[in-house]
Design a protein around this motif. Structure first.
Motif, PDB file in Angstrom:
ATOM      1  N   GLU A   1       0.854  -1.232  -0.012  1.00 18.76           N
ATOM      2  CA  GLU A   1       0.121   0.067   0.137  1.00 18.76           C
ATOM      3  C   GLU A   1       0.894   1.165   0.083  1.00 18.76           C
TER       4      GLU A   1
ATOM      5  N   THR B   1      -7.265   4.090  -1.231  1.00 19.09           N
ATOM      6  CA  THR B   1      -7.381   3.385   0.100  1.00 19.09           C
ATOM      7  C   THR B   1      -8.798   3.004   0.252  1.00 19.09           C
TER       8      THR B   1
ATOM      9  N   TYR C   1      -9.754  -0.104  -1.814  1.00 23.46           N
ATOM     10  CA  TYR C   1      -9.008  -1.271  -1.476  1.00 23.46           C
ATOM     11  C   TYR C   1      -9.413  -1.555   0.096  1.00 23.46           C
TER      12      TYR C   1
ATOM     13  N   ARG D   1     -10.754  -3.627   1.751  1.00 23.36           N
ATOM     14  CA  ARG D   1     -10.616  -5.029   2.122  1.00 23.36           C
ATOM     15  C   ARG D   1      -9.265  -5.609   2.256  1.00 23.36           C
ATOM     16  N   GLY D   2      -8.430  -4.514   1.844  1.00 28.73           N
ATOM     17  CA  GLY D   2      -6.882  -4.784   1.560  1.00 28.73           C
ATOM     18  C   GLY D   2      -6.624  -5.368   0.113  1.00 28.73           C
TER      19      GLY D   2
ATOM     20  N   THR E   1      -4.691 -10.454  -1.228  1.00 26.79           N
ATOM     21  CA  THR E   1      -5.248 -11.636  -0.417  1.00 26.79           C
ATOM     22  C   THR E   1      -6.741 -11.964  -1.026  1.00 26.79           C
TER      23      THR E   1
ATOM     24  N   GLY F   1      -9.496  -9.705   0.036  1.00 28.75           N
ATOM     25  CA  GLY F   1      -9.323  -8.397  -0.854  1.00 28.75           C
ATOM     26  C   GLY F   1      -9.788  -8.376  -2.295  1.00 28.75           C
TER      27      GLY F   1
END
Length: 182
Positions: free
Chosen positions: A10, A46, A49, A51-52, A55, A58
């Motif tokens: 990130e 940010t 995303y 949920r990240g 992964t 995400g």
């Protein structure tokens, strides 16, 4: 040019913001569709995303494109929107630093991403969307083996009033393997 893909952190988003904001809102739509408002900000990315990244939860694996010789971060691309039933995913958010365009980086990155998609994620197909005005990108995708499967006419009206058609392209695993063997 020899490149490699590495999972993006990130903290690497700031470079993407810099690259996108060097252009205009029409460029941003080519890069990300209608997801963001120009100018791009870290907050928008940010939030998108939330949920990240990188992964299963995400649902987006974001890679930075690295020039092996210099170790410079020269672009990024993502693999997202995994369809477990069709065993497909969508390539998007593909950007290459302007200084490295026209040197085969796009093709090399797509070959490496296809390898990840078909071998690591066991997918059968990779899709992407491109606008008809982006002739260079379309040629790059076709050289890798992508085929046009759908055209959405007059999908987006640019800031100059020009209508762009959205073209959906697909790379099948079988086709990729056949091309890889050549």
């Amino acid at each position: 040019m020899n490149i490699k893909l590495e999972l993006l952190n990130e903290s690497d988003f700031s470079k993407i913001v810099e690259w996108v904001n060097a252009y205009n809102s029409d460029f941003m739509v080519q890069w990300a569709g209608l997801t963001y408002k120009f100018p791009l900000s870290m907050e928008q990315i940010t939030e998108h995303y939330i949920r990240g990244i990188n992964t299963k939860e995400g649902s987006a694996y974001v890679y930075k494109i690295i020039d092996v010789e210099s170790s410079h971060y020269i672009g990024s691309v993502q693999l997202a929107r995994f369809d477990e039933v069709k065993k497909e995913a969508v390539i998007g958010r593909f950007i290459i630093d302007e200084k490295y365009r026209g040197k085969g980086v796009g093709q090399a990155a797509l070959h490496k991403l296809a390898s990840l998609g078909f071998e690591q994620f066991n997918l059968n197909g990779l899709k992407l969307n491109v606008f008809n005005i982006n002739k260079g990108a379309m040629k790059c995708y076709e050289r890798v083996g992508f085929k046009q499967i759908l055209v959405n006419p007059k999908f987006y009206q640019s800031s100059t009033g020009e209508w762009w058609d959205q073209i959906q392209m697909l790379l099948c695993k079988e086709e990729w393997i056949k091309n890889k063997m050549k």
